[in-house]
Motif scaffolding. Structure first.
Motif, short mmCIF file in Angstrom:
data_model
loop_
_atom_site.label_atom_id
_atom_site.label_comp_id
_atom_site.label_asym_id
_atom_site.label_seq_id
_atom_site.Cartn_x
_atom_site.Cartn_y
_atom_site.Cartn_z
N GLY A 10 0.82 -1.22 0.00
CA GLY A 10 0.00 0.00 0.00
C GLY A 10 0.84 1.24 0.00
O GLY A 10 2.08 1.20 -0.11
N LEU A 11 0.14 2.32 0.14
CA LEU A 11 0.81 3.61 0.15
C LEU A 11 1.82 3.70 1.29
O LEU A 11 2.90 4.23 1.14
CB LEU A 11 -0.26 4.70 0.30
CG LEU A 11 0.21 6.14 0.31
CD1 LEU A 11 1.02 6.44 -0.93
CD2 LEU A 11 -0.96 7.07 0.41
N THR A 12 1.46 3.12 2.42
CA THR A 12 2.33 3.20 3.59
C THR A 12 3.71 2.65 3.31
O THR A 12 4.72 3.23 3.74
CB THR A 12 1.68 2.41 4.75
OG1 THR A 12 0.30 2.69 4.76
CG2 THR A 12 2.31 2.83 6.05
N HIS A 13 3.75 1.57 2.57
CA HIS A 13 5.06 0.98 2.26
C HIS A 13 5.95 1.98 1.56
O HIS A 13 7.12 2.17 1.90
CB HIS A 13 4.88 -0.25 1.38
CG HIS A 13 4.23 -1.39 2.08
ND1 HIS A 13 2.87 -1.45 2.29
CD2 HIS A 13 4.75 -2.51 2.64
CE1 HIS A 13 2.57 -2.55 2.93
NE2 HIS A 13 3.71 -3.22 3.17
N TYR A 14 5.37 2.61 0.57
CA TYR A 14 6.16 3.57 -0.20
C TYR A 14 6.57 4.75 0.65
O TYR A 14 7.70 5.24 0.56
CB TYR A 14 5.37 4.05 -1.43
CG TYR A 14 5.15 2.95 -2.43
CD1 TYR A 14 6.19 2.59 -3.29
CD2 TYR A 14 3.95 2.27 -2.52
CE1 TYR A 14 6.01 1.57 -4.20
CE2 TYR A 14 3.75 1.27 -3.42
CZ TYR A 14 4.79 0.92 -4.26
OH TYR A 14 4.61 -0.09 -5.16
N LEU A 15 5.65 5.16 1.52
CA LEU A 15 5.98 6.31 2.37
C LEU A 15 7.11 5.96 3.34
O LEU A 15 8.01 6.76 3.57
CB LEU A 15 4.74 6.77 3.15
CG LEU A 15 3.63 7.37 2.29
CD1 LEU A 15 2.54 7.95 3.18
CD2 LEU A 15 4.18 8.45 1.36
N ILE A 16 7.05 4.76 3.88
CA ILE A 16 8.13 4.36 4.79
C ILE A 16 9.44 4.29 4.04
O ILE A 16 10.47 4.77 4.49
CB ILE A 16 7.78 3.01 5.44
CG1 ILE A 16 6.60 3.21 6.40
CG2 ILE A 16 8.98 2.46 6.19
CD1 ILE A 16 6.04 1.91 6.90
N LEU A 17 9.37 3.70 2.84
CA LEU A 17 10.58 3.61 2.02
C LEU A 17 11.16 5.01 1.80
O LEU A 17 12.37 5.26 1.99
CB LEU A 17 10.25 2.95 0.68
CG LEU A 17 11.37 2.92 -0.35
CD1 LEU A 17 12.53 2.08 0.16
CD2 LEU A 17 10.88 2.40 -1.68
N GLY A 53 10.63 7.66 3.55
CA GLY A 53 11.10 8.25 4.80
C GLY A 53 12.50 7.77 5.14
O GLY A 53 13.37 8.57 5.52
N ILE A 54 12.72 6.46 4.97
CA ILE A 54 14.05 5.93 5.28
C ILE A 54 15.09 6.54 4.34
O ILE A 54 16.18 6.96 4.75
CB ILE A 54 14.04 4.39 5.18
CG1 ILE A 54 13.14 3.82 6.28
CG2 ILE A 54 15.45 3.85 5.30
CD1 ILE A 54 12.87 2.34 6.11
N LEU A 55 14.72 6.61 3.07
CA LEU A 55 15.65 7.18 2.09
C LEU A 55 15.97 8.63 2.45
O LEU A 55 17.12 9.07 2.40
CB LEU A 55 15.00 7.11 0.69
CG LEU A 55 15.93 7.33 -0.49
CD1 LEU A 55 17.09 6.36 -0.44
CD2 LEU A 55 15.17 7.16 -1.78
N PHE A 56 14.94 9.34 2.88
CA PHE A 56 15.13 10.73 3.28
C PHE A 56 16.09 10.82 4.46
O PHE A 56 17.02 11.65 4.47
CB PHE A 56 13.78 11.34 3.65
CG PHE A 56 13.86 12.80 4.00
CD1 PHE A 56 13.67 13.76 3.01
CD2 PHE A 56 14.14 13.22 5.28
CE1 PHE A 56 13.74 15.10 3.32
CE2 PHE A 56 14.22 14.56 5.60
CZ PHE A 56 14.02 15.49 4.61
N ALA A 57 15.88 9.95 5.44
CA ALA A 57 16.73 10.00 6.63
C ALA A 57 18.18 9.71 6.27
O ALA A 57 19.10 10.38 6.74
CB ALA A 57 16.23 9.00 7.66
N ILE A 94 9.55 9.72 -4.86
CA ILE A 94 8.81 8.49 -4.57
C ILE A 94 7.46 8.84 -3.94
O ILE A 94 6.42 8.30 -4.32
CB ILE A 94 9.61 7.57 -3.64
CG1 ILE A 94 10.83 7.00 -4.40
CG2 ILE A 94 8.76 6.42 -3.12
CD1 ILE A 94 11.72 6.16 -3.52
#
Lengths: 782, 350, 170, 102
Positions: free
Chosen positions: D4-11, D13-17, D45
């Motif tokens: 879902g969308l959450t997966h992409y958002l987490i991905l 977020g991690i990339l951003f961090a 993303i």
């Protein structure tokens, strides 16, 4: 301006004014680089000015002789609302004439100087100074208001200072320039005070406005305005303004600077003495003539007379070539001022013009002689002999024939021999003084005038004979040579200008020539009460008479009514009482008629009777004042006397110096006191030294002592007190104020050093902080 | 747009694997043939006989070479950066092989018929660039590094005119899909884009000069992109030994080698697809047409251009670096942009 | 299968990005970026943004990455294979780590908690055709101004970069 | 569980961090630039994920295109500046280039 098409007279006059300034600027900035070319440029500019001035004079005299002043007026600056200071320029007949005089003499002096100053190291600088001098003089001439006139007046003072002190390496030249400048300041102070009185009263600087306000308008019921509502103050204002002329035109007692001013280069002397600077004073006197009251005119006349006589006596005994000429200038200026003072305005101004030509000629001729003497001395390797002393000359007639001839002719002119311009103008002035004496009883003035005329003839011929006739007294004189064309040409031209026919076809009376007709005396503006009646024009008198008559008529009518009533009552009584009182009725009737006649007669001016008779004969169309008639009458006697006296002077001169029938030294011994007085210039300089200067110096010394002891003491005391107080406050400062300041500084510093930790200069820190803040924002706001 | 494998086995993972393997199966024999061609044509051009010992007239020479390469010791220099040194040939080969994913072989066979085929080919070319830099730098050899940097500069420079050519064709065809582009040109030979495209009328003749210019531009650019002569500056053996693959040997060298030959085929195929009608028959739809014939035409036309490349290698001398840059930036790029503008204008008024 | 692909590519992205962030060798970092970008492109494909996926490959890998590698080579002594470029310091390392961790947690928190998020993927009909045509239409209509501005920005960037990087000694 | 969308958002977020970490800690200016690219990618993303999960709403993709354009310009100019810095300082360690501090 009343007319639109005035052939561009005002515009061209502005161009004439500005061209010499251009030359000055050019020569002062680029003169050194272009060397000899600077004289060509300056002379060329003057030539153009001369041509333009001739054009203006021609158009003014031919097309607008009766136009009065053609002026341009504009606001210069504003002092608060409604207080615009207006200035402008104007050209009337007098201005047009003066423009020609100034530019022509300036042009000739330029021309003369190109040769005379050839070897000077500040060649271009000299021409620059000549340029600014001419500029300032032209400014005086075309000013139509006191403000401009005063500005250019001071500029003339400055430029004369520069020119007299041109050879400032010589102490005498430097001192002379200072003397001229300071002496002029004394007169200018009066001038300035006079201007201030007028400006305070009339709120304008324009001549015509001021005169119109003094005059008022009796027909329209506008009363004349006087300073402080008193004729006395008008007199004071006139005399104060005349003080400027006293300074600039070297009138007694401020004449002392002019002879010293001979220290400048000779062309400068010619320019200053003949045409420009000294003429400025006379020009100013003529300009403000309409506002001189009777007392002021008397003051002017006496000043001129004293100056003319005094300077003439001094000139007799001087040995310096240029000094003699200088005192003769002072004397002639006295003549002009005297002429204007007695009301002979036309002749006074006429003398200014004619004198300009022959005095310029004389000075340039003296320059020519001195130049030749210098060359001769240079040739003989002699550097000690005074080239200006007439005792070193003699016999120059042979070596310098052209110079001699021109000098001789100018001498004849200044001596007042008939068929010269000098005769015409001087005769007019003398006739004026005679007429004035007749009308007022001031006989001292014509006596001084005639005396000075005789002495003028004497000393001028003494100078000529000593310098040019006889045998050379020194070797130098034998070595002199005639000068080059550029030096001789102005002499010849100026000598020719001294013939009578330039001014009038009649060689013995100029009053019917074109000059006199164009240079009429302006009608006086001063109220009749404060004026010599004979100077008031007839029309003006008529107006005032009409006003008077109206008043009288009202009076008469009132009286008549009263009498009528009285007669009526008497008649009624008579009728009532029978015929007894008939005689008394007749008596009243007679009384009534007589009263009426008397009132009428009172209203009419006593001088008018004569006038109307003259008018009745139909001889003249013009109206003349009484004074002018008197001049007509005095003309012939004055002519005879002046010719006689001048002849006597010349004869005496020839007897003493040419034929040596009388020894001059013996004469000097015989009249020892007089000789010494004359030779020492009446000790005027010494008197000044002993009085004014001594007083000033000592007074300043006293002031200085006062300064040192009292004021310095007070100052020191104050300083001591202040220092004490300062120490006290210093302690306070150190402990309390500094403590506070340091506290604040420390707090700030500590805060700063904490904050500085965040200011690393590293981008990454900033990014990190930014992101933290953004996250916080999102967290708390979203 | 069909894919016969899916038609045969249905859409499953086996089918996908088969589809992926088919281009690889194609590349290996193609490489052998190309190597043989290179040897024999070179020999022919230089008037010699070439390899004659292995097989009949030396036809087995490429096989021998491959065997030699496989047998060779795989040398990795001690000072080289080993992970990247080992990774580089694969990345280069991926870049070349990825392009085969969208290259059609026939009406009925294209490994992945995506709509952005042209764009995709253009994009995956950059993999090779990264691989070359990686290899050149990891070799820790100045010749390698210089060669890599030259190569990168060259490829990037010539990508721009090539991109303009793609853009022009995409503009006139209205698509980036290769099959559609080929279908547009199906029919008789004058429907090919080099002859003005399928549109009829007089305007066709206005198109022709621009297409010819674009064709030449792309030909030159493709030579530069594949580092072939006369643009073989990155591996100019007389200057910098062998450029970026100086230090490579054995199997890894074979990868580079293979990638180069694969690239040669790719660019040739692109030329064929863009300008020469791809798999369509030159005789129109009636004669020698069909999916099988399509493979013949496609590969045949492409092989012709591979031949041209080999031919040019033995004919033309190498350019200097500055000449190369001049040609790329100041001749080809303005020319291609001008042609693009002209074609866009003509397409608009058509 | 799509899940597997997502996790594979996500792991690839995060792993290579971590290499980029933590390695001391700049060129390792640069080449690790290759995989990150490629992985992101793959994620785009999974999100059915095919045009953007290919753009990602072309621009990031073919453009930016090459630029970066060139930048590294021009500003570093690349003839030594072990290009070590350290970090700004231990303190900042720790602080930054905490920062990043907080940020990461914050984003994950947002991903779960934000109200507008729909957890289930919307069942939408995927377009048969590429997204390129609608994208082009959008760019030429709704976003025309932005498109033009972007092109001007690009032009200015080209000129500016050329100006700045020019050697000034001539 | 579907992606879902959450997966992409987490991905993202991690990339951003990770990108943020790189930006903050690296000394080398080019490394900082790489970190920035990571951050931009994570943003992209997000854009495309939102675009996909809000129906096929292409506005997100358009935004992503502009982000890419921005990334390109940023990279070009940043590298030009870095080259200039290198010419002046002979290094690009940005913690030592802190003239801004004074």
């Amino acid at each position: 301006m009343t007319q639109e098409n005035l052939l561009m007279i005002p515009e061209i006059s502005v161009v004439i004014l500005l061209l010499p300034l251009l030359g000055f600027l050019f020569n002062i900035f680029f003169g050194k680089r272009i060397g000899r070319l600077s004289s060509t440029i300056a002379t060329g500019i003057m030539g153009i000015c001369l041509a333009l001035a001739s054009y203006i004079a021609f158009t003014k005299f031919v097309y607008y002789p009766d136009n009065g002043m053609i002026q341009l007026k504009f606001d210069w600056f504003t002092l608060g609302p409604g207080n615009a200071v207006s200035v402008g320029i104007g050209v009337d007949n007098m201005t047009a004439m003066m423009l020609v005089v100034v530019t022509l003499i300036s042009f000739l002096v330029h021309l003369f100087s190109t040769e005379y100053m050839r070897d000077d190291k500040r060649y271009s600088r000299f021409f620059a100074y000549l340029g600014i001098f001419t500029f300032s003089m032209l400014g005086i001439v075309i000013a139509n208001n006191f403000l401009f006139m005063y500005i250019f007046w001071e500029l003339v003072g400055l430029s004369s200072y520069l020119l007299i002190g041109f050879w400032y390496e010589k102490d005498s030249a430097a001192n002379a320039s200072k003397k001229a400048f300071i002496t002029n300041r004394v007169g200018d102070l009066g001038f300035f005070a006079g201007i201030m009185i007028l400006f305070f009263t009339y709120r304008t600087f324009f001549f015509d406005d001021i005169f119109a306000k003094i005059l008022g308008d009796s027909l329209h019921g506008i009363a004349p305005i006087l300073p402080f509502n008193s004729g006395f103050w008008l007199t004071v204002a006139g005399i104060l303004i005349f003080c400027g002329a006293i300074g600039k035109s070297a009138q007694f007692p401020l004449h002392i600077w002019l002879p010293d001013a001979m220290e400048g280069p000779t062309p400068v002397s010619a320019l200053i003495h003949a045409a420009t600077m000294v003429a400025a004073g006379v020009y100013l006197t003529a300009r403000v003539f309409p506002m001189f009251t009777a007392h002021a005119l008397l003051f002017v006349a006496y000043t001129g007379a004293i100056t003319a006589f005094l300077a003439a006596t001094i000139a007799i005994t001087q040995n310096d070539f240029k000094k003699v000429l200088a005192y003769s200038t002072v004397s002639q200026l006295g003549y002009m001022v005297m002429g204007i003072g007695v009301g002979a305005f036309t002749n006074g101004f006429f003398h200014l013009v004619t004198h300009a030509w022959f005095k310029a000629c004389l000075f340039l001729a003296s320059g020519s002689v001195i130049h030749a003497m210098h060359h001769a001395m240079h040739h003989l390797n002699d550097h000690h002999t005074d080239p200006q002393d007439i005792r070193n000359m003699g016999g120059l007639r042979k070596t310098m024939p052209l110079t001699y001839l021109t000098f001789l002719f100018a001498t004849i002119a200044i001596s007042g021999v008939p068929f010269t311009s000098g005769f015409l103008s001087k005769d007019g002035i003398l006739a004026g003084t005679l007429a004035f004496a007749q009308l007022t009883g001031n006989w001292l003035i014509p006596i001084a005038g005639f005396g000075a005329a005789g002495m003028t003839a004497f000393y001028m011929f003494r100078l000529t004979i000593e310098a040019f006739h006889g045998v050379p007294k020194t070797k130098i004189a034998t070595q002199t040579k005639e000068n080059k064309f550029v030096i001789v040409f102005p002499l010849v031209l100026l000598a020719v200008m001294s013939f009578w026919f330039f001014y009038s076809a009649n060689p013995i009376d100029a009053s019917k020539g074109w000059f006199a007709s164009r240079m009429k005396a302006p009608a006086t503006s001063v109220p009749t009460a404060y004026q010599f009646r004979f100077l008031v024009p007839e029309e003006r008198l008529k107006q005032e008479e009409e006003a008077q008559e109206k008043l009288e008529k009202a009076n008469v009518d009132e009286n008549t009514e009263k009498l009528k009533k009285r007669i009526h009552e008497e008649l009624e009584i008579a009728y009532a009482t029978g015929q007894e009182n008939r005689d008394s009725v007749e008596k009243y009737k007679q009384e009534f008629l007589k009263n009426k006649e008397e009132a009428k007669a009172r209203a009419r001016h006593p001088l008018m009777a004569k006038k109307s008779m003259k008018d009745g004969s139909g001889e003249k169309e013009e109206f003349l004042t009484v004074f002018e008639e008197k001049i007509e009458e005095a003309h012939l006697p004055a002519m005879f006397i002046s010719v006689l006296i001048a002849g006597l002077g010349i004869l005496l001169s020839f007897t003493v110096y040419q034929f040596k029938a009388m020894n001059s030294d013996n004469l000097a011994n015989q009249f020892g006191l007089l000789y010494r007085l004359s030779y020492n210039k009446w000790y005027i300089d010494e008197i000044y030294d002993a009085s004014v200067i001594w007083f000033t110096l000592n007074f300043s010394k006293v002031l200085g002592l006062f300064d040192l002891k009292v004021i310095d003491g007070i100052v020191n005391l104050t300083a001591w007190v202040a220092r004490l107080a300062g120490q006290a406050t210093g302690i306070f400062d150190n402990v309390v104020v500094d403590g506070l300041v340091n506290l604040i500084a420390n707090v700030t510093g500590t805060l700063g050093s904490i904050m500085r930790k965040f200011q690393t200069g590293r981008v990454q820190t900033y990014i990190g902080l930014t992101i933290v803040v953004v996250i916080l924002l999102v967290y708390f706001l979203a | 747009m069909g894919n016969f494998v899916f038609d045969l086995i249905g859409k499953n993972i086996v089918a996908a694997l088969v589809i992926c393997i088919i281009p690889l199966v194609f590349i290996l024999p193609y490489a052998l043939i190309a190597i043989l061609g290179e040897l024999k044509i070179g020999a022919w051009m230089q008037d010699r006989v070439g390899p004659m010992r292995t097989g009949w007239k030396g036809v087995l020479q490429p096989v021998a070479e491959v065997v030699k390469l496989l047998q060779k010791e795989d040398i990795t220099p001690t000072i080289a950066n080993k992970p990247l040194f080992n990774l580089a040939p694969f990345i280069v080969f991926i870049g070349a092989f990825a392009a085969f994913a969208v290259l059609p072989f026939s009406e009925k066979f294209i490994p992945s018929g995506i709509n952005l085929g042209l764009f995709f080919v253009f994009a995956v070319g950059s993999f090779a660039v990264i691989g070359i830099v990686m290899g050149g730098w990891a070799s820790n050899n100045k010749y390698s590094l210089l060669g890599a940097m030259r190569s990168v500069a060259q490829i990037i420079s010539y990508e721009l005119p090539a991109g303009m050519v793609f853009l022009s064709i995409a503009t006139i065809a209205g698509t980036l899909d290769m099959q559609t582009i080929i279908l547009n040109q199906s029919g008789p030979i004058w429907n090919w884009y080099i002859f003005g495209g399928p549109q009829g009328g007089a305007i066709k003749f206005l198109f022709i000069p621009f297409f010819v210019i674009l064709f030449i531009v792309y030909l030159i650019s493709s030579l530069a992109e594949t580092n072939r002569t006369p643009f073989d500056i990155p591996e100019g053996e007389s200057e910098i030994v062998a450029g970026y693959h100086t230090e490579y040997s054995g199997m890894k060298f074979a990868m580079f080698f293979m990638a180069e030959y694969a690239n040669m085929y790719v660019v040739s195929a692109i030329i064929v697809i863009l300008f020469l009608g791809g798999w369509s028959s030159p005789f129109g739809t009636s004669f020698m047409d069909g999916p099988i014939w399509g493979i013949f035409w496609m590969v045949g036309k492409a092989f012709f251009f591979v031949f041209v490349q080999i031919w040019l290698r033995w004919t033309l001398p190498r350019l200097r670096v500055d000449q190369l840059m001049y040609l790329g930036w100041k001749v080809l790029l303005p020319l291609s942009i001008a042609c693009f503008m002209a074609i866009a204008f003509l397409a608009m008024i058509n | 299968m799509l899940e597997a692909l997502f996790y594979i590519f996500a792991a690839m992205i995060i792993g290579s990005a971590a290499v980029t962030a933590f390695t001391k060798n700049i060129l390792y970092a640069a080449f690790a970026l290759l995989f990150t970008f490629f992985g992101v492109a793959a994620i785009y494909v999974l999100l059915s943004a095919d045009f953007l996926a290919i753009s990602q490959i072309m621009i990031y890998i073919g453009g930016i990455l090459v630029l970066i590698i060139f930048g590294v080579m021009l500003t570093t002594n690349v003839s030594i294979v072990d290009i070590k470029e350290g970090f700004t310091g231990k303190t900042s390392f720790i602080i930054a780590g905490i920062f990043s961790a907080i940020t990461c947690i914050f984003f994950i928190y947002l991903a779960f908690k934000m109200p507008f998020i729909n957890h289930a993927p919307k069942d939408v009909k995927l377009p048969n055709d590429s997204t390129i045509k609608p994208l082009g239409k959008l760019l030429m209509t709704n976003y025309l101004l932005a498109f033009e501005v972007a092109s001007v920005v690009l032009l200015i960037a080209i000129i500016g970069a050329a100006m700045i990087a020019r050697r000034h000694d001539d | 569980m579907g992606i879902g969308l959450t997966h992409y958002l987490i991905l993202s977020g991690i990339l951003f961090a990770i990108g943020l970490f790189a930006v903050i800690t690296r000394r080398n200016a080019i490394m900082v630039l790489m970190g920035l690219e990571l951050i931009l990618n994570s943003a992209n993303i997000n854009f495309i994920a939102f675009s996909r999960f809000g129906g096929i709403n292409l506005d997100g993709q358009v935004a992503a295109i502009f982000v890419i354009v921005l990334a390109v310009t940023e990279a070009a100019i940043a590298l030009a500046i870095i080259l200039n810095i290198y010419q002046n300082y002979k290094h690009i360690r940005i913690d030592e280039i802190n003239k801004l501090k004074e």
